[in-house]
Design a protein around this motif. Structure first.
Motif, PDB file in Angstrom:
ATOM      1  N   MET A  72       0.822  -1.213   0.000  1.00  0.00           N
ATOM      2  CA  MET A  72       0.000   0.000   0.000  1.00  0.00           C
ATOM      3  C   MET A  72       0.854   1.259   0.000  1.00  0.00           C
ATOM      4  O   MET A  72       0.565   2.214  -0.728  1.00  0.00           O
ATOM      5  N   VAL A  73       1.901   1.257   0.820  1.00  0.00           N
ATOM      6  CA  VAL A  73       2.763   2.437   0.889  1.00  0.00           C
ATOM      7  C   VAL A  73       3.436   2.675  -0.455  1.00  0.00           C
ATOM      8  O   VAL A  73       3.504   3.815  -0.928  1.00  0.00           O
TER       9      VAL A  73
ATOM     10  N   SER B 255       6.679  -7.644  10.829  1.00  0.00           N
ATOM     11  CA  SER B 255       6.425  -6.754  11.968  1.00  0.00           C
ATOM     12  C   SER B 255       6.480  -5.289  11.523  1.00  0.00           C
ATOM     13  O   SER B 255       7.011  -4.956  10.458  1.00  0.00           O
ATOM     14  N   GLY B 256       5.971  -4.429  12.370  1.00  0.00           N
ATOM     15  CA  GLY B 256       6.035  -3.000  12.092  1.00  0.00           C
ATOM     16  C   GLY B 256       7.465  -2.490  12.031  1.00  0.00           C
ATOM     17  O   GLY B 256       7.780  -1.590  11.248  1.00  0.00           O
ATOM     18  N   LEU B 257       8.356  -3.074  12.839  1.00  0.00           N
ATOM     19  CA  LEU B 257       9.761  -2.677  12.804  1.00  0.00           C
ATOM     20  C   LEU B 257      10.417  -3.101  11.499  1.00  0.00           C
ATOM     21  O   LEU B 257      11.173  -2.330  10.889  1.00  0.00           O
TER      22      LEU B 257
ATOM     23  N   LEU C 184      10.861   0.127   4.304  1.00  0.00           N
ATOM     24  CA  LEU C 184      10.566   1.416   3.669  1.00  0.00           C
ATOM     25  C   LEU C 184      11.822   2.276   3.604  1.00  0.00           C
ATOM     26  O   LEU C 184      12.052   2.977   2.610  1.00  0.00           O
ATOM     27  N   ARG C 185      12.625   2.212   4.644  1.00  0.00           N
ATOM     28  CA  ARG C 185      13.880   2.978   4.656  1.00  0.00           C
ATOM     29  C   ARG C 185      14.838   2.454   3.590  1.00  0.00           C
ATOM     30  O   ARG C 185      15.468   3.227   2.869  1.00  0.00           O
ATOM     31  N   GLU C 186      14.954   1.107   3.477  1.00  0.00           N
ATOM     32  CA  GLU C 186      15.829   0.504   2.461  1.00  0.00           C
ATOM     33  C   GLU C 186      15.415   0.913   1.059  1.00  0.00           C
ATOM     34  O   GLU C 186      16.266   1.097   0.180  1.00  0.00           O
ATOM     35  N   ARG C 187      14.119   1.039   0.848  1.00  0.00           N
ATOM     36  CA  ARG C 187      13.592   1.394  -0.481  1.00  0.00           C
ATOM     37  C   ARG C 187      13.562   2.909  -0.714  1.00  0.00           C
ATOM     38  O   ARG C 187      13.084   3.361  -1.741  1.00  0.00           O
TER      39      ARG C 187
ATOM     40  N   LEU D 259      11.745   5.227   0.493  1.00  0.00           N
ATOM     41  CA  LEU D 259      10.427   5.825   0.338  1.00  0.00           C
ATOM     42  C   LEU D 259      10.309   7.017   1.271  1.00  0.00           C
ATOM     43  O   LEU D 259      10.795   6.994   2.399  1.00  0.00           O
ATOM     44  N   PRO D 260       9.654   8.086   0.831  1.00  0.00           N
ATOM     45  CA  PRO D 260       9.570   9.301   1.640  1.00  0.00           C
ATOM     46  C   PRO D 260       8.558   9.239   2.788  1.00  0.00           C
ATOM     47  O   PRO D 260       8.516  10.144   3.617  1.00  0.00           O
ATOM     48  N   THR D 261       7.774   8.187   2.858  1.00  0.00           N
ATOM     49  CA  THR D 261       6.739   8.045   3.894  1.00  0.00           C
ATOM     50  C   THR D 261       7.384   7.998   5.273  1.00  0.00           C
ATOM     51  O   THR D 261       8.311   7.226   5.513  1.00  0.00           O
ATOM     52  N   ARG D 262       6.875   8.814   6.182  1.00  0.00           N
ATOM     53  CA  ARG D 262       7.336   8.818   7.576  1.00  0.00           C
ATOM     54  C   ARG D 262       6.613   7.713   8.337  1.00  0.00           C
ATOM     55  O   ARG D 262       5.450   7.423   8.051  1.00  0.00           O
ATOM     56  N   VAL D 263       7.292   7.138   9.332  1.00  0.00           N
ATOM     57  CA  VAL D 263       6.703   6.051  10.121  1.00  0.00           C
ATOM     58  C   VAL D 263       6.581   6.516  11.568  1.00  0.00           C
ATOM     59  O   VAL D 263       7.501   7.058  12.129  1.00  0.00           O
TER      60      VAL D 263
END
Length: 78
Positions: free
Chosen positions: A42-43, A61-63, A69-72, A74-78
């Protein structure tokens, strides 16, 4: 408007959180995911500003999701 994806494996909790977040005028819940794998997809597809995630979920997991997301980059904040 802040666009967000919500990742939570318990449907009742996910639904309640989404409903509460939707009451805020500056938040737009653009996706809800039952596990980290679905949330990652989705992200990538929806490119939200924010991901709100549970830590303990099936399949990923969420972690682990945050790390992915960081490896990829992506600009989305967690």
């Amino acid at each position: 408007m802040i666009r967000l994806v919500l990742a939570e494996d318990q449907a009742m909790v996910r639904g309640a959180l989404a409903a509460l977040l939707r009451m805020e005028g500056d938040l737009d819940v653009v996706g809800e995911a039952a596990d980290g794998v679905i949330a990652a997809d989705m992200v990538e597809r929806l490119q939200p500003d924010l991901l709100v995630t549970d830590i303990e979920m099936p399949r990923m997991s969420g972690l682990d999701l945050a790390a992915l997301l960081r490896e990829r980059n992506l600009p989305t904040r967690v």
